[in-house]
Enzyme design. Sequence first.
Site, PDB file in Angstrom:
ATOM      1  N   ARG A  34       2.386   7.102  11.119  1.00 21.31           N
ATOM      2  CA  ARG A  34       1.677   7.763  10.479  1.00 21.31           C
ATOM      3  C   ARG A  34       0.350   8.094  11.390  1.00 21.31           C
ATOM      4  NH1 ARG A  34       1.464   5.798   4.433  1.00 21.31           N
ATOM      5  NH2 ARG A  34       4.264   5.647   4.204  1.00 21.31           N
ATOM      6  N   SER A  63       4.027   9.054   2.460  1.00 20.82           N
ATOM      7  CA  SER A  63       3.720   8.579   1.320  1.00 20.82           C
ATOM      8  C   SER A  63       2.062   8.755   0.470  1.00 20.82           C
ATOM      9  CB  SER A  63       3.839   7.373   1.408  1.00 20.82           C
ATOM     10  OG  SER A  63       4.081   6.788   0.294  1.00 20.82           O
ATOM     11  N   HIS A  64       1.772   8.018  -0.069  1.00 22.50           N
ATOM     12  CA  HIS A  64       0.476   7.958  -0.737  1.00 22.50           C
ATOM     13  C   HIS A  64      -0.917   8.085  -0.237  1.00 22.50           C
ATOM     14  CE1 HIS A  64       0.776   3.866   1.323  1.00 22.50           C
ATOM     15  NE2 HIS A  64      -0.359   4.096   1.389  1.00 22.50           N
ATOM     16  N   ASP A  99       4.243   8.448  -6.102  1.00 18.45           N
ATOM     17  CA  ASP A  99       3.660   8.839  -5.203  1.00 18.45           C
ATOM     18  C   ASP A  99       3.673  10.045  -4.270  1.00 18.45           C
ATOM     19  OD1 ASP A  99       6.002   8.232  -4.203  1.00 18.45           O
ATOM     20  OD2 ASP A  99       4.491   7.042  -2.346  1.00 18.45           O
ATOM     21  N   ASP A 136       5.806  10.437  -1.786  1.00 19.11           N
ATOM     22  CA  ASP A 136       7.039  11.216  -1.758  1.00 19.11           C
ATOM     23  C   ASP A 136       8.877  10.880  -2.365  1.00 19.11           C
ATOM     24  OD1 ASP A 136       6.713   8.474  -0.621  1.00 19.11           O
ATOM     25  OD2 ASP A 136       7.896   8.480   0.438  1.00 19.11           O
ATOM     26  N   ASP A 150       8.845   7.111  -4.141  1.00 19.79           N
ATOM     27  CA  ASP A 150       9.080   6.078  -3.775  1.00 19.79           C
ATOM     28  C   ASP A 150       8.329   4.926  -4.359  1.00 19.79           C
ATOM     29  OD1 ASP A 150       7.247   5.693  -2.079  1.00 19.79           O
ATOM     30  OD2 ASP A 150       9.133   5.386  -0.275  1.00 19.79           O
ATOM     31  N   ARG A 151       7.231   5.723  -5.088  1.00 16.49           N
ATOM     32  CA  ARG A 151       6.840   4.779  -5.697  1.00 16.49           C
ATOM     33  C   ARG A 151       6.819   4.453  -7.271  1.00 16.49           C
ATOM     34  NH1 ARG A 151       1.167   2.758  -2.998  1.00 16.49           N
ATOM     35  NH2 ARG A 151       2.319   1.878  -0.592  1.00 16.49           N
ATOM     36  N   THR A 197       6.257  -7.896   3.920  1.00 17.46           N
ATOM     37  CA  THR A 197       5.865  -6.475   2.971  1.00 17.46           C
ATOM     38  C   THR A 197       6.996  -5.419   3.654  1.00 17.46           C
ATOM     39  OG1 THR A 197       3.833  -6.777   2.900  1.00 17.46           O
ATOM     40  CG2 THR A 197       3.655  -4.906   2.983  1.00 17.46           C
ATOM     41  N   GLU A 246       8.012  -4.305  -4.919  1.00 20.95           N
ATOM     42  CA  GLU A 246       7.097  -5.028  -4.037  1.00 20.95           C
ATOM     43  C   GLU A 246       5.814  -5.119  -4.820  1.00 20.95           C
ATOM     44  OE1 GLU A 246       6.628  -4.344   0.318  1.00 20.95           O
ATOM     45  OE2 GLU A 246       7.949  -1.791  -0.283  1.00 20.95           O
ATOM     46  N   GLU A 247       4.531  -5.304  -4.482  1.00 20.17           N
ATOM     47  CA  GLU A 247       3.152  -5.242  -5.405  1.00 20.17           C
ATOM     48  C   GLU A 247       2.596  -3.561  -5.088  1.00 20.17           C
ATOM     49  OE1 GLU A 247       0.184  -4.936  -3.860  1.00 20.17           O
ATOM     50  OE2 GLU A 247       1.445  -4.939  -2.062  1.00 20.17           O
ATOM     51  N   LYS A 265      13.105   2.446  -1.345  1.00 19.25           N
ATOM     52  CA  LYS A 265      12.003   2.525  -3.238  1.00 19.25           C
ATOM     53  C   LYS A 265      12.516   3.572  -4.207  1.00 19.25           C
ATOM     54  CE  LYS A 265       7.969   1.888  -1.701  1.00 19.25           C
ATOM     55  NZ  LYS A 265       7.702   1.840   0.114  1.00 19.25           N
ATOM     56  N   ARG A 272      -6.055  -6.315   3.385  1.00 22.91           N
ATOM     57  CA  ARG A 272      -5.380  -6.225   1.536  1.00 22.91           C
ATOM     58  C   ARG A 272      -5.852  -7.666   1.575  1.00 22.91           C
ATOM     59  NH1 ARG A 272      -3.467  -1.573   1.109  1.00 22.91           N
ATOM     60  NH2 ARG A 272      -2.312  -0.774   2.403  1.00 22.91           N
TER      61      ARG A 272
END
Length: 543
Positions: free
Chosen positions: A22, A113-114, A277, A279, A281-282, A344, A363-364, A376, A496
């Site tokens: 990324r 992704s996001h 999101d 892509d 997956d969330r 993760t 996942e959180e 996911k 995080r």
Amino acid sequence: MKIQTIATRPIEGQKPGTSGLRKKTRVFMGPGYLENFVQATFNAIGGAKNKTFVVGGDGRFFNARAIQTILKMAAANGASKIIVGRNGLLSTPAASHLIRLHKTDGGLILSASHNPGGIDQDFGVKFNTSNGGPAPEGVTEAIYDQTRALDSFDIAEAGDLDLSKVGETELGSMKIRVIDPVADYQDLMASLFDFDKIRELFASGFNVRFDALHAVTGPYAKAILEGELGAPKGSVVNAVPLKDFGGGHPDPNPVWAHELMDLMMSGDSPDFGAASDGDGDRNMIVGRGIYVTPSDSLAVLAANAHLALGYKSGLSGVARSMPTSAACDRVAEKLGILSAETPTGWKFFGNLLDAGRVTLCGEESAGTGSNHIREKDGLWAVLLWLNILAVRRQSVGEVLSDHWANYGRDYYSRHDYEAIPTDVANSLIHDLRSRLTDLKGQSFAGLKVSDADEFSYRDPVDGSISEKQGIRIWFEGNARAVLRLSGTGTEGATLRVYLEQYAPPEADHQLDAQSALNTVRVATADLCRMEEFTGRTNPDVVT
Ligand code: VG1
Ligand code: CO
């Protein structure tokens, strides 16, 4: 077809992170950047000759161009067939499914992704292996090694291909099959869930709002929720994928999906709200006036999955990433099934799923999925929730209260400190690491540390070891904090901090999460010397 072999040199920093490579879009657009990474990927898997791949992305800026380059490189490298989504679109879960359905040798998924999209935002490429899952660390390491040794890449000299129509075309001897990105995924969902029950639920007046955040899930959600299940037109909003996601972060959390949150917290909300999101997956799940944390969502799904067709014979086990709350462990314990804890990133679930040890994973960070694919899956989680609600005929709030009354509540929140200078973030972690053994028994802001360690994972299937996966601190009174650095950012470092406080079944479960977590938050900031290192007293994003 003429093949060009172009001389190149290794480009620094092409090391895949938590989920693929990324970078800033302009970096990817730089000479040879994408090409080097794609060639390195082919080299790392023993070449592309006679292989079949799935290719698609989330439609963000540079998606279409990148796909043309990948097709020409795949042809030049001797691939026999590429399956690509119409207009280059495929959600990550749909791509994972296609890899498995067509038994391909893997796939290339283009997405950050996001992360936001646009020429000044982010782009990404991820390689998934033939099980449909993100390349495990052994493969990403091999790709990285190749990026450091590369001296040329192969690309076909050809015009751009028309990917706007479903059908077959060719590039030299390589076949290109352009498919409807939604159809196969839709069939898969229909095989897992009781669509008649969900249809009845909608027909009874139960209303939903699905916010696709201008990202890839729009067409999937429209076709399934509105098309097949009969939710009223307009239930799915922001459904047309835009190259820049309308300028926002396509990140389904209360911060970035605040429009949906505001609606759900208003007096006049639908029964059920959800978002996905960039892509696809969330997922984010919100009930009327109540936000469901992803950790709780995983636990509720684990406890109720048997109510859906595809899971009626029960689960073999549940896996969660280490920073995810222990809520699903409590369910697994009650069900007498395995509960696994992984680092993760979805790539660590693949072996457990392939071996049949677990059925659900989560996942959180708003990722939930099952053994139906190896990624996911945002819409899948939404449909499983709807299936459960259709059977239980209760509201999201009632289902949650019930769950907490049974298992207790794991108050949970993640605090992100963004764009910290990388050296500062590294020093904070190094300092913490060096003090780990001394922490036990010390008190911070009145909370006593009962244990502390750095998470290291041994994959029970292939024995591979992944170290330094986050620092865990347990406090007396059933509280935990985890600290780790993000592996998906493109600017500086993101620290995080994951906070968790358990309240047993008989306790009060209606506290505001941030209030319930305040003591552990203050103790953790004190313990890790947050202000001293970063100058920050407050996080940038709280989810
Ligand atoms: C983040 C999340 C992680 C997730 C990863 C990819 O990683 O924390 O849980 O698997 O993004 O998700 P990190 O290293 O930034 O914490 V996605 O939807 O970007 O494919
Ligand atoms: Co994603």
